[in-house]
Scaffold this active site. Structure first.
Site, PDB file in Angstrom:
ATOM      1  N   LYS A  64       0.862  -1.175   0.000  1.00  0.00           N
ATOM      2  CA  LYS A  64       0.000   0.000   0.000  1.00  0.00           C
ATOM      3  C   LYS A  64       0.905   1.233   0.000  1.00  0.00           C
ATOM      4  O   LYS A  64       1.489   1.597   1.030  1.00  0.00           O
ATOM      5  CB  LYS A  64      -0.929   0.009   1.208  1.00  0.00           C
ATOM      6  CG  LYS A  64      -1.902   1.179   1.160  1.00  0.00           C
ATOM      7  CD  LYS A  64      -3.089   0.966   2.068  1.00  0.00           C
ATOM      8  CE  LYS A  64      -4.191   1.977   1.808  1.00  0.00           C
ATOM      9  NZ  LYS A  64      -3.800   3.360   2.058  1.00  0.00           N
ATOM     10  N   LYS A 110      -5.897  -8.490  -2.568  1.00  0.00           N
ATOM     11  CA  LYS A 110      -7.012  -8.473  -3.523  1.00  0.00           C
ATOM     12  C   LYS A 110      -7.305  -9.907  -3.943  1.00  0.00           C
ATOM     13  O   LYS A 110      -6.361 -10.665  -4.202  1.00  0.00           O
ATOM     14  CB  LYS A 110      -6.629  -7.644  -4.760  1.00  0.00           C
ATOM     15  CG  LYS A 110      -6.391  -6.177  -4.440  1.00  0.00           C
ATOM     16  CD  LYS A 110      -5.815  -5.406  -5.611  1.00  0.00           C
ATOM     17  CE  LYS A 110      -5.526  -3.963  -5.165  1.00  0.00           C
ATOM     18  NZ  LYS A 110      -4.722  -3.223  -6.148  1.00  0.00           N
TER      19      LYS A 110
END
Ligand code: IVH
Length: 676
Positions: free
Chosen positions: A123, A297
């Protein structure tokens, strides 16, 4: 402040506070609160609203995605909204377990069903950008804004060299690629260093520096701010067949010429997510950029579609955080530290605070002028930042009224260590002790620098021992180290015979070194490790460096006028030449090579990545050998990597290398390559 008892008053207070700080953060790019503190206030408001639904107002910051458009940029309506992802603030493995459990429940997978496959990535801590390519050409770049509309920042984004203006091998009618614009830590440090030298305002962190640059109305200024980019997803797509998986999508995007971070993995189930979170957590400090977590994800795009969205967040993705790199604490005092070159640095004494994964109680305030510009005074609440292996720093104070008068900090006129006069170069921003090597603080730092891992690498010669040696007057100069004998050392307080023996051996071992390490170890002002290496490569012999004119020094790669002058001045001083002579007389030696490029360069133009631990070579030693052979060592694996050298416990870099089909070497293979 006494409103905790009355939820209605507290909720109103929180709304106002949060709105104020959101404006500072999103619109003015001038945050005054650490994120963790903002999140805490936000959560407090959320919990009041949950407990007392009647207190919920339509304008509550919890009720909308924030971000305002600045006048000056054209507004762009996103073809597909730019959503955000749910965040697991729990930094423990449970964050990953919860996500996997939710996904399995939504997909109605029983306990017996196979683990779900995930794409795990970093991230990035920057700002989201949508790049719109039509027929393969970059036609528009927009910020996220409020998610529905953003700002047209195409001019500024076009100055980022990493972002292709034309995609490789793609001519789809529309292909929108989304990703993060960020600033590398070294670029950020260098930018702030330039700001400091110019006595201008520094940036709080790389993210704000990046956000400021992207939204800079003058593209010429934007272009001077070094920005980078990583792609992580898609926006609108017309006429381009999507791959089946998210990892396949990232591969395809990388093949189009966009930067995709190599630190990503395809993992199975919750266990795989936990491992990724831990592996990256352990390496967080050594990454070249800030991350505030990792993102998981669901890898299959078909499953992503089945999972869908809930209140503007995909059910198939989650961000899993790490400890915040900025925290609030109290400034208890300001000390002065005297550095190797005599520079006086104000050091903040802080109420201990857990930041970036460790407890910090000291942080740099850099120099008097920066301290004054930040308006920091003892007793203030301040924001501390610790990211990577950079020294923790105080980046700002909280603008709250002071209850009593606190005098502004002033620099001492005399060195607090040796009493010599403190000088300030005309117009300069640095205060310096004029004592030179007469000053014990400078002497200690010079010895520690010389003994450092990247210089002469004298194991065991740490700050405690150096303090003892200098304070007792046993060692007064660098060559003095090599006059130490066992008896002298063993006679020191708290020094065991065996440790003394080890230090003598380490001193002996350090005599066999390299020219670059020796030059770096001398502690010439402006000469860091990279410059020392460049000098060694260029001149090949110490005598040639010592005799070089400023013009000759300027011919060395990356050496500018200030550095050249500093090197020349250093060797012009008889005292320094004497130190060099004495060190050579003490037996320090290295292989003298002929000048540039004459030594064999079997790895010229090659990029290598090291991972895991090698049987005999340390990471530094391997790096030195590769660089001496003309190769480059990179921190991450990409298509441009030529070889990955893997030892035991190699992690995701090895997986990545296999995935990309990059040649693998073990230590023996590396040595073989070097000998060719
Ligand atoms: S995916 C629908 N992947 O985090 C999912 N976002 O709240 C869209 N971010 O502002 C986001 N690294 O700028 C995704 N590897 C990554 C990311 C990432 C950073 C940011 C993004 C967005 C926020 C999500």
């Amino acid at each position: 402040m006494f409103s905790e008892l009355n939820p209605a008053v507290r909720a109103a207070e929180l709304r106002e506070l949060l709105q104020h700080h959101a404006h500072l953060y999103y619109t003015l790019d001038a945050p005054a609160l650490p994120d963790a503190e903002y999140d805490r206030l936000f959560a407090e408001l959320q919990s009041i609203e949950t407990a007392h639904p009647a207190l919920l107002t339509v304008d509550s910051p919890t009720q909308r995605v924030l971000g305002k458009l600045l006048p000056g940029f054209a507004q762009v309506r996103h073809a597909l909204p730019m959503l955000s992802i749910r965040t697991e603030t729990d930094t423990e493995p449970s964050g990953a377990l919860n996500f996997d459990a939710r996904v399995r429940r939504e997909l109605e997978l029983g306990d017996a069903a196979a683990p779900v496959e995930y794409s795990a990535e970093l991230k990035f801590d920057g700002l989201a950008i949508n790049l719109r390519y039509e027929q393969g050409l970059l036609v528009q770049a927009a910020t996220r804004g409020d998610g529905e509309s953003g700002e047209d920042v195409t001019q500024n984004i076009r100055t980022i060299a990493q972002i292709p203006l034309r995609l490789k091998g793609v001519s789809a009618a529309v292909l929108e690629l989304r990703g993060e614009v960020y600033m590398r830590r070294d670029d950020f440090e260098a930018l702030n260093e330039r700001q400091r030298e110019a006595n201008e305002k520094t940036f709080v962190n790389p993210r704000n520096a990046a956000a400021g640059a992207v939204r800079q109305l003058d593209p010429a200024i934007a272009a001077k701010r070094p920005l980078s980019f990583f792609a992580y997803g898609l926006g609108d797509v017309q006429g381009w067949p999507r791959p089946d998986t998210h990892s396949g999508l990232l591969d395809a995007v990388a093949a189009m010429g966009l930067p995709v971070c190599a630190d990503r993995a395809v993992v199975q189930g919750a266990a795989g997510l936990v491992r990724f979170h831990q592996e990256i957590g352990a390496r967080r400090d050594s990454l070249p950029f800030d991350i505030d977590g990792v993102v998981y994800k669901v890898n299959s795009l078909a499953l992503q579609q089945r999972l869908g969205f809930v209140s503007r967040e995909p059910r198939w993705a989650v961000a899993h955080k790490y400890p915040a790199q900025e925290q609030l604490t109290r400034l208890n005092g300001i000390d002065i530290q005297v550095g190797r070159t005599g520079k006086l640095t104000p050091v903040a004494k802080l109420a201990p605070v857990f930041v970036g994964g460790t407890t910090v109680s000291n942080a740099t305030l850099h120099n008097l002028f920066e301290l004054r510009r930040k308006g920091v005074r003892v007793g203030d609440q301040v924001i501390v930042r610790r990211a990577g292996d950079v020294i923790p720093e105080v980046v700002a104070r909280l603008p709250e009224p002071r209850l009593s008068y606190v005098p502004n900090f002033a620099m001492p006129r005399q060195c607090p260590v040796c009493g010599s006069a403190v000088l300030r170069e005309q117009g300069g921003i640095e205060h310096r002790c004029s004592g030179g090597l007469f000053c014990p603080a400078q002497r200690k730092q010079a010895l520690l620098h010389f003994a450092g891992r990247r210089a002469l690498d004298i194991e065991g010669l740490g700050d405690k021992l150096v303090d003892q040696l200098v304070d007792a007057g046993i060692v007064t100069s660098l060559p003095g180290l090599y006059q130490l004998d066992l008896e002298r050392l063993a006679g020191l307080d708290r020094m065991a015979e065996k440790s003394a023996q080890n230090i003598i051996e380490a001193l002996h071992k350090s005599k066999q070194t390299t020219l670059a390490r020796f030059l770096f170890g001398l502690g010439i002002r402006q000469v860091g490790e990279a410059t020392a290496k460049a000098l060694a490569r260029h001149f090949g012999q110490l005598e040639l460096v010592m005799a070089a004119s400023v013009d000759e020094l300027l011919a060395v790669r990356d050496v500018g006028p200030i550095v050249a002058q500093s090197i020349h001045d250093f060797f012009a001083q008889p005292h320094n030449r004497e130190v060099v002579e004495q060190l050579r007389a003490a037996g320090l030696h290295w292989e003298e090579a002929a000048a540039t490029g004459q030594g064999p360069q079997p790895l010229a133009g090659k990029t290598l990545v090291l991972t895991g631990s090698l049987p005999t070579l340390s990471r530094d030693a391997a790096k030195d050998l590769i660089e001496a052979a003309g190769g480059k060592v990179s921190g991450s694996v990409s298509k441009k990597t030529d070889f990955v050298v893997a030892g035991t416990e190699a992690g995701s870099k090895l997986d990545k290398a296999r995935e990309l089909g990059i040649a693998l070497l073990d230590e023996a293979g590396l040595l073989l390559l070097l000998s060719q």
